[in-house]
Write a protein that holds these residues in place. Sequence first.
Motif, PDB file in Angstrom:
ATOM      1  N   LYS A 213       0.945  -1.093  -0.121  1.00 27.31           N
ATOM      2  CA  LYS A 213       0.107   0.079   0.020  1.00 27.31           C
ATOM      3  C   LYS A 213       0.742   1.190   0.097  1.00 27.31           C
ATOM      4  O   LYS A 213       0.519   2.098  -0.715  1.00 27.31           O
ATOM      5  CB  LYS A 213      -0.910   0.097   1.020  1.00 27.31           C
ATOM      6  CG  LYS A 213      -1.901   1.189   1.390  1.00 27.31           C
ATOM      7  CD  LYS A 213      -2.826   0.970   2.441  1.00 27.31           C
ATOM      8  CE  LYS A 213      -3.734   2.193   2.452  1.00 27.31           C
ATOM      9  NZ  LYS A 213      -4.787   2.206   3.787  1.00 27.31           N
ATOM     10  N   HIS A 214       2.136   1.217   0.615  1.00 30.60           N
ATOM     11  CA  HIS A 214       2.649   2.336   0.831  1.00 30.60           C
ATOM     12  C   HIS A 214       4.018   2.374   0.044  1.00 30.60           C
ATOM     13  O   HIS A 214       4.926   3.399   0.284  1.00 30.60           O
ATOM     14  CB  HIS A 214       3.166   2.674   2.349  1.00 30.60           C
ATOM     15  CG  HIS A 214       1.704   2.802   3.273  1.00 30.60           C
ATOM     16  ND1 HIS A 214       1.066   4.168   3.176  1.00 30.60           N
ATOM     17  CD2 HIS A 214       1.058   2.096   4.146  1.00 30.60           C
ATOM     18  CE1 HIS A 214       0.049   3.855   3.989  1.00 30.60           C
ATOM     19  NE2 HIS A 214       0.047   2.778   4.443  1.00 30.60           N
ATOM     20  N   GLY A 215       4.460   1.409  -0.628  1.00 32.17           N
ATOM     21  CA  GLY A 215       5.539   1.359  -1.582  1.00 32.17           C
ATOM     22  C   GLY A 215       6.853   1.435  -0.564  1.00 32.17           C
ATOM     23  O   GLY A 215       7.616   1.953  -0.702  1.00 32.17           O
ATOM     24  N   VAL A 216       7.051   0.540   0.262  1.00 33.26           N
ATOM     25  CA  VAL A 216       7.980   0.229   1.290  1.00 33.26           C
ATOM     26  C   VAL A 216       9.073  -0.632   0.800  1.00 33.26           C
ATOM     27  O   VAL A 216       8.989  -1.550   0.121  1.00 33.26           O
ATOM     28  CB  VAL A 216       7.347  -0.479   2.557  1.00 33.26           C
ATOM     29  CG1 VAL A 216       8.417  -0.658   3.551  1.00 33.26           C
ATOM     30  CG2 VAL A 216       6.398   0.567   3.180  1.00 33.26           C
ATOM     31  N   GLY A 217      10.141  -0.080   1.019  1.00 38.47           N
ATOM     32  CA  GLY A 217      11.741  -0.451   0.598  1.00 38.47           C
ATOM     33  C   GLY A 217      12.547  -1.133   1.754  1.00 38.47           C
ATOM     34  O   GLY A 217      13.264  -2.078   1.324  1.00 38.47           O
TER      35      GLY A 217
END
Length: 437
Positions: A213-217
């Motif tokens: 959902k939040h584009g986490v890396g």
Amino acid sequence: MTDLLQVLPDFDTKPYTHLLPSLDKSLITTNDLLTLDAADVGKRAQLPPGELRKLTDAVVSGLHRGLGFGGEEAAGNAFLAGLGHGDASQSEWSCISTLDETLDAALGGGIPRGYLVEVTGESGAGKTQLLLTLLLSSQLSPPHGLAKSAVYISTEAVLATSRLAQLLSSHPALASLPPADKPSLSRVLSIQTPDLESQEHILRYQLPVAIKKHGVGLVILDSVAANYRAEFEKKGARNGAASMAKRGTQLVQLGALLRELARTEGVAIVVANQVADRFTKPPSAASSNAVSRTTSSNSQGNGRDNTPQPTNPASQFEGSLVLSPDPLALDHQQRWFTGWGDMQYEPQHFQKTPSLGLVWTNQLACRIALIKQPVFSNRPLIHTVNGEDQWNEEENHISKWRRWFKVVFAPWTAPSDGKGIEFEIQKSGIRHVAEEK
């Protein structure tokens, strides 16, 4: 196969529910399934050999995936989907920088995606400072970051947002960026897990959703040991063996979950770990006398002046470290998997070991040890007695701390030599200390 979910915690058992009850009743273990012929297992469990071969193939594939090979095509598609919906340009090797070139060089470029990495060290060694730096640098564009958000999962203290803001305004690599490229605290998602039950729920169900959902890396778990210590060490010694066995099973499941998440979603997962003091007993006087007697008899028998030779291979190392004579204690191997145990260290720093033991160590791809050592000052201390300052000429005190950054093991870079790279903590962040020539 009661041990199947212990060997492969995330194994999908639904296609094989018609086989597992009979295998359990016949006491067939996962090891039996992999090593025995399918016909023999089928005869013992009264099951079709063809169906058992399908189950065996699925178990072997699951083991291969857990080790990082096998099923490359499917894993690659999932990896790309987690990165950028199939953007092949993002499938290249990329890392999260520590914002210090020397530390990045020791790591082979930085913290890479797709791996489970641990940062361990004593309180005050600099773990939090390094993790906070990674939270910001992960938002930078390549090659210093992934241009993605980060998740900070805390089992102890809350996220130090004031320190993050200080790093943003004072770190040379961050303060000079234009506002559009500068990392933001709003892109750091903070979650607290007060106990193991909530930690399991967050990691297994909420975290995968948040990553997409939040584009986490980057995912940081600080620290991995706190909830396990609180859960298992409070139960006392009466059920110590049962607690250790249960904890070991849960650690294997946690490691499998985090590795699979890192690999399939293409994220870097970094966990902080505490350390504990390691106590060992010196060799007994009886064993020392036995060695002396053996040596004496050998000298009398062959006529040569033989010097006593230690029987413990660990004691062959130079230095004053006291090692356990029990080879199963693995004391002589501490240097290769804990980060402590090299003879160059001061004696008081030998007896440190990362928490959660060898079971947890086997779940990691990389371990980074942050080592701190006191520097004592010979200057006298001033004590205040009844409002008057008095000099104490007999005591030394710690004037400062020295810290080292050491890569203990990693599949993509070589371990650090000796203590590693010395670094210091400043208002602007962490930076290496240049060697004096």
